[in-house]
Design an enzyme around this catalytic site. Structure first.
Site, PDB file in Angstrom:
ATOM      1  N   LEU A  56     -11.428 -11.853 -23.697  1.00  0.00           N
ATOM      2  CA  LEU A  56     -12.822 -12.160 -24.021  1.00  0.00           C
ATOM      3  C   LEU A  56     -13.731 -12.024 -22.812  1.00  0.00           C
ATOM      4  O   LEU A  56     -14.805 -12.625 -22.766  1.00  0.00           O
ATOM      5  CB  LEU A  56     -12.925 -13.589 -24.573  1.00  0.00           C
ATOM      6  CG  LEU A  56     -11.991 -13.950 -25.723  1.00  0.00           C
ATOM      7  CD1 LEU A  56     -12.126 -15.432 -26.063  1.00  0.00           C
ATOM      8  CD2 LEU A  56     -12.281 -13.093 -26.939  1.00  0.00           C
ATOM      9  N   ASN A  62      -9.114  -6.222 -26.662  1.00  0.00           N
ATOM     10  CA  ASN A  62     -10.289  -7.040 -26.393  1.00  0.00           C
ATOM     11  C   ASN A  62     -10.833  -7.531 -27.734  1.00  0.00           C
ATOM     12  O   ASN A  62     -10.292  -7.220 -28.805  1.00  0.00           O
ATOM     13  CB  ASN A  62     -11.329  -6.285 -25.568  1.00  0.00           C
ATOM     14  CG  ASN A  62     -11.885  -5.057 -26.269  1.00  0.00           C
ATOM     15  OD1 ASN A  62     -11.887  -4.959 -27.498  1.00  0.00           O
ATOM     16  ND2 ASN A  62     -12.362  -4.090 -25.495  1.00  0.00           N
ATOM     17  N   ARG A  66     -15.111  -5.326  -7.477  1.00  0.00           N
ATOM     18  CA  ARG A  66     -15.071  -4.075  -6.730  1.00  0.00           C
ATOM     19  C   ARG A  66     -15.409  -2.921  -7.657  1.00  0.00           C
ATOM     20  O   ARG A  66     -15.212  -3.000  -8.866  1.00  0.00           O
ATOM     21  CB  ARG A  66     -13.674  -3.843  -6.139  1.00  0.00           C
ATOM     22  CG  ARG A  66     -13.180  -4.975  -5.252  1.00  0.00           C
ATOM     23  CD  ARG A  66     -11.700  -4.812  -4.972  1.00  0.00           C
ATOM     24  NE  ARG A  66     -11.202  -5.835  -4.078  1.00  0.00           N
ATOM     25  CZ  ARG A  66      -9.928  -6.015  -3.796  1.00  0.00           C
ATOM     26  NH1 ARG A  66      -9.001  -5.244  -4.356  1.00  0.00           N
ATOM     27  NH2 ARG A  66      -9.556  -6.967  -2.961  1.00  0.00           N
ATOM     28  N   ALA A 111     -12.169  -1.470 -14.941  1.00  0.00           N
ATOM     29  CA  ALA A 111     -10.704  -1.582 -14.996  1.00  0.00           C
ATOM     30  C   ALA A 111     -10.216  -2.990 -15.284  1.00  0.00           C
ATOM     31  O   ALA A 111      -9.032  -3.272 -15.124  1.00  0.00           O
ATOM     32  CB  ALA A 111     -10.108  -1.088 -13.684  1.00  0.00           C
ATOM     33  N   ALA A 112     -11.095  -3.867 -15.726  1.00  0.00           N
ATOM     34  CA  ALA A 112     -10.704  -5.266 -15.904  1.00  0.00           C
ATOM     35  C   ALA A 112      -9.550  -5.417 -16.891  1.00  0.00           C
ATOM     36  O   ALA A 112      -8.556  -6.096 -16.616  1.00  0.00           O
ATOM     37  CB  ALA A 112     -11.901  -6.091 -16.355  1.00  0.00           C
ATOM     38  N   GLY A 113      -9.693  -4.795 -18.061  1.00  0.00           N
ATOM     39  CA  GLY A 113      -8.660  -4.935 -19.081  1.00  0.00           C
ATOM     40  C   GLY A 113      -7.345  -4.319 -18.669  1.00  0.00           C
ATOM     41  O   GLY A 113      -6.269  -4.883 -18.919  1.00  0.00           O
ATOM     42  N   ASP A 114      -7.382  -3.149 -18.033  1.00  0.00           N
ATOM     43  CA  ASP A 114      -6.152  -2.494 -17.609  1.00  0.00           C
ATOM     44  C   ASP A 114      -5.475  -3.249 -16.467  1.00  0.00           C
ATOM     45  O   ASP A 114      -4.241  -3.324 -16.403  1.00  0.00           O
ATOM     46  CB  ASP A 114      -6.443  -1.049 -17.189  1.00  0.00           C
ATOM     47  CG  ASP A 114      -6.885  -0.191 -18.365  1.00  0.00           C
ATOM     48  OD1 ASP A 114      -6.494  -0.509 -19.502  1.00  0.00           O
ATOM     49  OD2 ASP A 114      -7.627   0.776 -18.146  1.00  0.00           O
ATOM     50  N   LEU A 120      -2.632   5.326 -16.471  1.00  0.00           N
ATOM     51  CA  LEU A 120      -2.499   5.304 -15.012  1.00  0.00           C
ATOM     52  C   LEU A 120      -3.047   4.008 -14.443  1.00  0.00           C
ATOM     53  O   LEU A 120      -2.468   3.429 -13.514  1.00  0.00           O
ATOM     54  CB  LEU A 120      -3.226   6.502 -14.404  1.00  0.00           C
ATOM     55  CG  LEU A 120      -3.162   6.616 -12.874  1.00  0.00           C
ATOM     56  CD1 LEU A 120      -1.723   6.639 -12.383  1.00  0.00           C
ATOM     57  CD2 LEU A 120      -3.915   7.843 -12.392  1.00  0.00           C
ATOM     58  N   GLY A 156     -15.044   0.869  -9.332  1.00  0.00           N
ATOM     59  CA  GLY A 156     -14.015   1.846  -9.666  1.00  0.00           C
ATOM     60  C   GLY A 156     -12.897   1.268 -10.510  1.00  0.00           C
ATOM     61  O   GLY A 156     -12.873   0.086 -10.846  1.00  0.00           O
TER      62      GLY A 156
END
Length: 322
Positions: free
Chosen positions: A230, A199, A304, A259-262, A59, A306
């Site tokens: 990275l 990652n 941010r 949620a950085a990678g997504d 999601l 979440g």
């Protein structure tokens, strides 16, 4: 390592009609606790905040792609409970089509997330309804047969991922995999992936190579794209066994990396889906361009709190890159 020398702001970021992105993945409700540090075994500490945020790697990536202008379909399952209704409502708000989203008797999946003050996080996932997606429904098969991009992660049963990628390859779709959480994959599975985005930890587990350059080279063998992320050090881009270089990160002050990678993956695919010629495979320049887009979107998300709540819109990213 050779730096690709990407600068911010730069780029001509125009909205283009995109081919369909089908996301076959998990949908969870994230139960997020903020705290100063992780507790020791057997220790009780006080947290500073609690929130519920729609999430799940599938999601998350679907919302990231939709916010960046993607035409997105979500394929998966939720429960018939309040969390499931809330996730469906979010998808409707984001314009994500849900013909391939089943409702099951199992409870909606949950992710229990601890976020410490530095912005780092640890996550425990309870699969719930996601675990019931063991084979493709007719609606899900139809979506994959008609999509230009199939995006997958490893939070659904492996059997449906194998089925999904075989159908996507037969239909001519471009296949994208985030190998998280890492699991043993059947022989030939990775050879069917057009783009893999792990990652550094995941890349090491898959290849046994601790050096991200060597891991990217190994993962990209056989005309595959590999992008090893990275964090604050950027990402390594490789194709067909050769590293193109390192894409630098955009410096920001992170407060939550959940949620950085997504966000990176969803934004990356949205940019690829906006290419003028969808009949041809991405060129090196197009992939580097998409990584620049994804890097910018991801850098906004970590400022941010979440998961889905942190993801930027097309307008926000375009303003940075104007």
């Amino acid at each position: 390592m050779h730096s690709l020398g990407m600068r911010f702001p730069q780029g001509d970021w125009q909205t283009v009609r995109m081919t369909t992105i089908a996301v076959l993945g998990s949908a969870n409700m994230d139960l997020v606790v903020r705290q100063t540090r992780l507790p020791l075994p057997g220790e009780t500490i006080f947290g500073s905040g609690f929130s519920t945020v729609p999430g799940g790697k599938g999601l998350n990536q679907a919302v990231a792609a939709a916010r960046l202008g993607g035409s997105v379909e979500f394929l998966g399952a939720v429960g018939s409970d309040a969390y499931g209704a809330e996730l469906r409502a979010l998808m409707a708000t984001e314009g994500i089509r849900t013909d391939g989203l089943a409702t099951t008797d199992a409870p909606t999946g949950t992710a229990h997330i601890s976020v410490v003050d530095s912005g780092e996080n640890s996550i425990v996932v309870v699969s719930g309804a996601n675990a019931t997606v063991t084979t493709l429904s007719e609606a899900q098969r139809t979506s994959i047969e008609g999509c230009g991009y199939l995006v997958m992660q490893c939070e659904l049963p492996l059997s449906v991922l194998v089925e999904g990628i075989a159908l996507a390859r037969a239909s001519g779709a471009f296949t994208v995999l985030t190998p998280a959480p890492v699991m043993p994959l059947p022989d030939g599975f990775l050879a069917s992936v057009d783009l893999i985005v792990p990652n550094q930890i995941e890349a090491t587990e898959l290849t046994g190579e601790s050096d991200p350059v060597q891991a990217a080279e190994a993962l990209s063998a056989g005309n595959t794209w590999a992008i090893v992320t990275l964090g604050a050090q950027g990402s390594v881009i490789a194709h067909n066994g050769t590293v193109l270089g390192v894409a630098p990160a955009r410096p920001v002050k992170a407060i939550d990396t959940t949620a950085a990678g997504d966000t990176f993956v969803g934004s990356l695919v949205a940019r690829l889906a906006a290419r003028a010629d969808q009949t041809a495979a991405p060129t090196e320049d197009e992939m580097i361009d998409a990584v620049r887009w994804a890097t910018t979107a991801s850098s906004v998300s970590v400022t941010r709190a979440g998961a889905t709540s942190s993801m930027p819109t097309l307008a926000e990213v375009a303003a940075i890159l104007a």
